[in-house]
Scaffold this motif. Structure first.
Motif, PDB file in Angstrom:
ATOM      1  N   THR A  28       0.848  -1.193   0.000  1.00 38.50           N
ATOM      2  CA  THR A  28       0.000   0.000   0.000  1.00 38.50           C
ATOM      3  C   THR A  28       0.882   1.240   0.000  1.00 38.50           C
ATOM      4  O   THR A  28       2.095   1.163   0.285  1.00 38.50           O
ATOM      5  CB  THR A  28      -0.907   0.015   1.245  1.00 38.50           C
ATOM      6  N   SER A  29       0.311   2.369  -0.298  1.00 34.84           N
ATOM      7  CA  SER A  29       1.099   3.612  -0.332  1.00 34.84           C
ATOM      8  C   SER A  29       1.643   3.963   1.053  1.00 34.84           C
ATOM      9  O   SER A  29       2.726   4.529   1.169  1.00 34.84           O
ATOM     10  CB  SER A  29       0.257   4.755  -0.896  1.00 34.84           C
ATOM     11  N   GLU A  30       0.927   3.597   2.132  1.00 33.16           N
ATOM     12  CA  GLU A  30       1.420   3.847   3.476  1.00 33.16           C
ATOM     13  C   GLU A  30       2.665   3.009   3.765  1.00 33.16           C
ATOM     14  O   GLU A  30       3.626   3.477   4.377  1.00 33.16           O
ATOM     15  CB  GLU A  30       0.335   3.538   4.534  1.00 33.16           C
ATOM     16  N   GLU A  31       2.649   1.752   3.327  1.00 31.54           N
ATOM     17  CA  GLU A  31       3.820   0.885   3.526  1.00 31.54           C
ATOM     18  C   GLU A  31       5.012   1.389   2.727  1.00 31.54           C
ATOM     19  O   GLU A  31       6.144   1.361   3.211  1.00 31.54           O
ATOM     20  CB  GLU A  31       3.473  -0.550   3.119  1.00 31.54           C
ATOM     21  N   ILE A  32       4.770   1.854   1.534  1.00 31.81           N
ATOM     22  CA  ILE A  32       5.855   2.393   0.697  1.00 31.81           C
ATOM     23  C   ILE A  32       6.439   3.641   1.348  1.00 31.81           C
ATOM     24  O   ILE A  32       7.663   3.795   1.425  1.00 31.81           O
ATOM     25  CB  ILE A  32       5.340   2.702  -0.728  1.00 31.81           C
ATOM     26  N   ARG A  36      10.261   4.194   2.771  1.00 34.85           N
ATOM     27  CA  ARG A  36      11.075   5.312   2.276  1.00 34.85           C
ATOM     28  C   ARG A  36      11.634   6.120   3.452  1.00 34.85           C
ATOM     29  O   ARG A  36      12.808   6.481   3.474  1.00 34.85           O
ATOM     30  CB  ARG A  36      10.229   6.192   1.359  1.00 34.85           C
ATOM     31  N   GLU A  37      10.807   6.400   4.467  1.00 33.46           N
ATOM     32  CA  GLU A  37      11.251   7.146   5.645  1.00 33.46           C
ATOM     33  C   GLU A  37      12.315   6.368   6.422  1.00 33.46           C
ATOM     34  O   GLU A  37      13.286   6.948   6.913  1.00 33.46           O
ATOM     35  CB  GLU A  37      10.055   7.464   6.543  1.00 33.46           C
ATOM     36  N   ARG A  38      12.133   5.066   6.511  1.00 30.77           N
ATOM     37  CA  ARG A  38      13.108   4.224   7.210  1.00 30.77           C
ATOM     38  C   ARG A  38      14.465   4.287   6.510  1.00 30.77           C
ATOM     39  O   ARG A  38      15.512   4.420   7.156  1.00 30.77           O
ATOM     40  CB  ARG A  38      12.586   2.787   7.291  1.00 30.77           C
ATOM     41  N   PHE A  39      14.469   4.240   5.186  1.00 25.29           N
ATOM     42  CA  PHE A  39      15.728   4.309   4.442  1.00 25.29           C
ATOM     43  C   PHE A  39      16.370   5.693   4.555  1.00 25.29           C
ATOM     44  O   PHE A  39      17.592   5.815   4.628  1.00 25.29           O
ATOM     45  CB  PHE A  39      15.523   3.937   2.976  1.00 25.29           C
ATOM     46  N   GLU A  40      15.562   6.751   4.578  1.00 19.81           N
ATOM     47  CA  GLU A  40      16.103   8.094   4.737  1.00 19.81           C
ATOM     48  C   GLU A  40      16.759   8.257   6.104  1.00 19.81           C
ATOM     49  O   GLU A  40      17.811   8.883   6.231  1.00 19.81           O
ATOM     50  CB  GLU A  40      15.005   9.137   4.535  1.00 19.81           C
ATOM     51  N   GLU A  41      16.149   7.690   7.143  1.00 21.20           N
ATOM     52  CA  GLU A  41      16.747   7.733   8.477  1.00 21.20           C
ATOM     53  C   GLU A  41      18.071   6.982   8.494  1.00 21.20           C
ATOM     54  O   GLU A  41      19.036   7.420   9.109  1.00 21.20           O
ATOM     55  CB  GLU A  41      15.794   7.128   9.508  1.00 21.20           C
ATOM     56  N   MET A  42      18.133   5.867   7.801  1.00 19.74           N
ATOM     57  CA  MET A  42      19.364   5.090   7.747  1.00 19.74           C
ATOM     58  C   MET A  42      20.456   5.862   7.013  1.00 19.74           C
ATOM     59  O   MET A  42      21.627   5.796   7.379  1.00 19.74           O
ATOM     60  CB  MET A  42      19.112   3.739   7.090  1.00 19.74           C
TER      61      MET A  42
END
Length: 144
Positions: A28-32, A36-42
């Motif tokens: 879903t768009s929420e999961e995507i 994306r936010e998780r990867f940006e934090e990393m």
């Protein structure tokens, strides 16, 4: 007829009846957005590039360094670039190769000390160039 191991065809099975763990379920768009936010934090937590880490050399840089060590040259730019290239190679196997196969450690150290400061930055005027400039301006007749 010749004997064979063929036991017949299997009946077709509709795609809906097959469980497949190989193809992912649609996100879903929420999961995507969460991914994306998780990867940006990393990315923010990733260490910055180490400026002391060698980023590789071009063939021209290596050829210039070897050329300056093996052939006498008066080209200031080539000499300084060779010293900077060799300085970047310190603590590597390539530095060991240069000091043992191309030249010797004394010549390499002399080149780096002549052209670079303690931080590996080029000097405004090479140390050996200063000495030759002083000698050329020296006139013994002024002291006799």
């Amino acid at each position: 007829m010749e004997p064979s191991d063929f036991i017949g065809e299997e009946p077709d099975i509709p795609d809906e009846e097959v469980e497949s763990a190989l193809s992912p379920r649609p996100e879903t768009s929420e999961e995507i957005q969460a991914a994306r936010e998780r990867f940006e934090e990393m990315d923010d937590l990733a260490p910055a590039l180490d400026p002391d880490f060698s980023s590789g050399l071009t063939y021209e840089e290596m050829a210039n360094a070897v050329g300056v060590l093996t052939v006498e040259t008066d080209n200031e730019k080539q000499i300084i670039e060779a010293a900077r290239t060799i300085h970047r190679l310190r603590d590597t196997d390539l530095f060991e190769f240069i000091t043992h196969q191309v030249s010797n450690l004394e010549n390499v150290e002399r080149l780096m000390n002549d052209c670079l400061d303690d931080n590996g930055m080029p000097l405004p005027i090479r140390k050996s160039k200063r000495k030759t400039d002083l000698l050329s301006s020296f006139d013994l007749n002024n002291f006799v």
